[in-house]
Design an enzyme around this catalytic site. Structure first.
Site, PDB file in Angstrom:
ATOM      1  N   GLY A   1      33.989  34.796  54.114  1.00  0.00           N
ATOM      2  CA  GLY A   1      34.920  35.922  54.140  1.00  0.00           C
ATOM      3  C   GLY A   1      36.268  35.600  53.511  1.00  0.00           C
ATOM      4  O   GLY A   1      36.565  34.443  53.169  1.00  0.00           O
ATOM      5  N   HIS A   2      37.100  36.609  53.374  1.00  0.00           N
ATOM      6  CA  HIS A   2      38.408  36.418  52.725  1.00  0.00           C
ATOM      7  C   HIS A   2      39.326  35.504  53.540  1.00  0.00           C
ATOM      8  O   HIS A   2      39.323  35.530  54.750  1.00  0.00           O
ATOM      9  CB  HIS A   2      39.099  37.742  52.404  1.00  0.00           C
ATOM     10  CG  HIS A   2      39.258  38.704  53.522  1.00  0.00           C
ATOM     11  ND1 HIS A   2      39.749  39.971  53.320  1.00  0.00           N
ATOM     12  CD2 HIS A   2      38.975  38.619  54.845  1.00  0.00           C
ATOM     13  CE1 HIS A   2      39.787  40.603  54.471  1.00  0.00           C
ATOM     14  NE2 HIS A   2      39.320  39.815  55.401  1.00  0.00           N
TER      15      HIS A   2
END
Lengths: 341, 341, 341
Positions: C240-241
């Site tokens: 994920g970011h």
């Protein structure tokens, strides 16, 4: 178009009602129209049978006794539906579109070696020393690495990548984005960091297999990763290096199988399941969805491991107890001894 | 660039401190510089507010009382941050690069049917009978199958594949590598092996949806797979055939939803979750990460199923007891009876 | 070809038996032929040592005492095998095929900026302002977005997509279908639906990393998503970011790491594991397959969470009890009190 009588003759089955009803395609019990044939294979859909508008329905002998409409009587209605749906699908094919051809934008290193019945879609790349069997169709954006060997009447869909040296049997379908033959995950710990183990095996896929969209099958480390015949993989599956999967085994989406696991024939492996490496699963095993298999399985049957779903508030109370289970079990045993004294 | 006063006016909000401070972009509380605006939406980041170098901060009324710096006062600071970040993002766009154009390397079967405001990137393939709405941008290596219908102002990113006949609404974003409309996983057991059920439905995606990178959405078996409006799918998700997902539902990465499941509106489904086929989840349900949903859910609320993490040594002792739970429960009941006698 | 004596000299190791035996490649103990070298690193394969046909075997000093055949004596046979396999792999490379070249079907916006030692495969797209280090090889159907910076001697395999502005270090391998820099999953709830948070950070990958097939690494929301050096990611992983992963950490297939999680150095994260967002895992943590990490981990060691596999019939009896655990625990405590009175 086929009449009900024609369908019955083609499938070598009997029918009830009007044999002249004209069927153009398949539909669901709930939404089929008069020119469609539907089926009842799952009893939870029986409620839709009474009011179905379908021109005919594929049903079992038992159900036929309670249904007065047009029907094709089948021992296995779902299987018969599969054959009937395939028939209508084949009638839909427009011959002109299906004509074999090599799109001018495809990049083919050795075009002279391709059989003229092979079709290559736009913007695909076929490396050198590739063999492609008669009747195989390759769609757009596909990459076929050097030395790959593909059988007859395969369908390689948009964006699939088949890496160097891999083998596919006949009638294999590779769905969009699937990757066959990427490097396995092999690392040895060196003094300064990880040292990559060259992955020099390939992937060998048998006949009649299906590889789902964005599924990945790694090439072997030394020897090969092997899928038998009629192995069916759903989407987003990960098959590690040197895995061996037996004939007719079916694996649902998002399952991960670690390196060197050996899976038997006729297994059904649920979605999101995990199988650790270097273990063996015998023929005829069913793994339920999201179960984790951490040891070899020597007995056919169904296996599960996931905790049941609960409302989160209830789950919180119970989950904390799972961390005290051993303590609780010891206490219970103590109480038992005390009570028996 | 916008001044704090201009931002406040655009968002119809009030501000405190100097309205003249010039803001060029957004930043985090911890690392923002003087020409950036930051935000505080999660109380665990309050510790960074005191020393932030941000030129201004988006905060709630309550927090504003304790902060003497420049601030934009918002009821929902995270939402206001989203709008402000979108504003700066739109200012960044260089008009020349964004000019609609068809790259010369793209393969387009019917170029005459494309609106002149549509952009097609390098090495993409657009099959025949495709409709693409005004303002839609298609990046590189995209494949759009025959008969696909895409709405206005969509963004189809690099390497995405949209298979034959699928429909996308307006303002849909398809992230790289996503595959919309691959065959569902439909098989009937025949006497010699598996028989494939033709997957003749399509995928219908509503307006304002987002489909994550390498996510796969299967086409329906007979009828269609349907996403409502404003459905947001993260990466690596698998959506089976004939799934229906309601408006505004958000699904985190690596979740798998099996065929014919019906998901309500405004649901939040955690990462790595699994939902079995042929069940219904009502509106407003929250599924925690990696939970497995094995039955229909008729009551809104939060649901969990995963065992809590433990050090492996402790886990080993407790895990073995989970296989003896029924036995233990019977023993406890026995002890209770004995004690009550 | 190398003789056993030459291999020993190259690896600065001793050997036993005939130093003149000619080795052409590597093989498994079970199937190696006379011109192959094998290894024994896992005691469960000791059974194959006695009858191996391998021309030589890489073994430890202890094992060497019990083996009379040709052997290369190594402290860590698996690591030595890795080096030897790499050596034979490098000998296989045909210099003509490896010659740097730009395929004529590649689309390169600024070809004049490319180093002449860079190879670009068929049908790949290199956007503007891209920097690619000397010796880097880019295969077919790769898309490199604007402003991307790739180090020296990287290998970007077929169909990988590297989105705008991302950075890769030196000697990075990106496997087929991997996507680096797709948008993170950032949404704020507005009154009419979800509002997208622009994802303005990039992905920064250190030196010597490996990114598996169809793995996705999201770009950061404001700041960047960061992989240290020698990070090894298997296939189908979702990062994920704003995740940060420390040096030498290895992650097995299908694992999902949610946004802003920080993973330490030298961690081993099992296949199919999940790590929720905004938590920290310290250096030297081992997460077992399919475990879910829901809180920060501050102590090195091994962690587990998955329920053990059981035959489904047995599982059904036990699983229902997991929903009554808190009740059972209270009852046990009650019985204890009663008994103690």
């Amino acid at each position: 178009m086929k009449t009900l009588a024609e369908l019955a003759a083609l499938q070598q089955l009997t029918y009830q009602g009007s044999g002249d009803v004209e069927i153009h395609s398949v539909g669901t019990l709930e939404h089929a129209s008069k020119d469609q044939i539907s089926f009842l294979a799952n009893s939870s859909y029986t409620k839709y049978l009474k009011n179905t508008q379908a021109g005919a329905v594929i049903i079992s002998q038992e159900v036929a006794g309670q249904y007065s409409g047009n029907a094709l009587i089948a021992e296995d209605p779902y299987l018969t539906f599969a054959y009937v749906a395939q028939l209508f699908e084949s009638l839909k094919q427009k011959p002109n579109q299906e004509k074999a051809k090599i799109h001018s934008s495809a990049v083919i290193e050795m075009p002279e070696t391709l059989d003229e019945s092979v079709a290559i879609g736009p913007l695909s790349f076929i490396a050198s020393e590739v063999k492609i069997g008669a009747g195989t169709v390759i769609q757009s954006h596909v990459s076929i690495g050097p030395g790959v060997n593909i059988g007859e009447n395969c369908l390689i869909k948009s964006g699939a990548k088949i890496e160097a040296g891999c083998h596919l049997g006949h009638r294999v379908i590779v769905h969009p984005g699937a990757i066959i033959g990427a490097d396995g995950f092999g690392l040895a710990r060196g003094s300064d960091g990880w040292v990559k183990i060259p992955q020099t095996g390939v992937v060998r896929v048998g006949d009649d297999c299906e590889i789902g969209a964005n599924t990945t099958i790694d090439r072997g480390a030394i020897e090969d990763t092997i899928l038998g015949n009629d192995v069916r993989l759903d989407n987003q599956i990960q098959i590690g290096h040197n895995v061996i999967i037996g004939d007719h085994t079916v694996i649902a989406g998002c399952t991960a199988i670690a390196g060197s696991a050996v899976i038997g024939k006729n297994c059904l492996i649920g979605g999101g399941a995990g199988i650790v490496g270097h273990i063996e699963i015998c023929d005829g095993v069913v793994i339920q969805a999201m179960a984790l298999v951490t040891h070899s399985i020597k007995k056919p049957g169904s296996y599960s491991s996931v905790s049941p779903l609960q409302p989160t508030k209830q789950w919180q109370k119970n989950a904390v107890r799972t961390k005290q289970l051993d303590k609780m079990a010891r206490k219970v045993n103590q109480l038992e001894r005390k009570l028996n004294d």
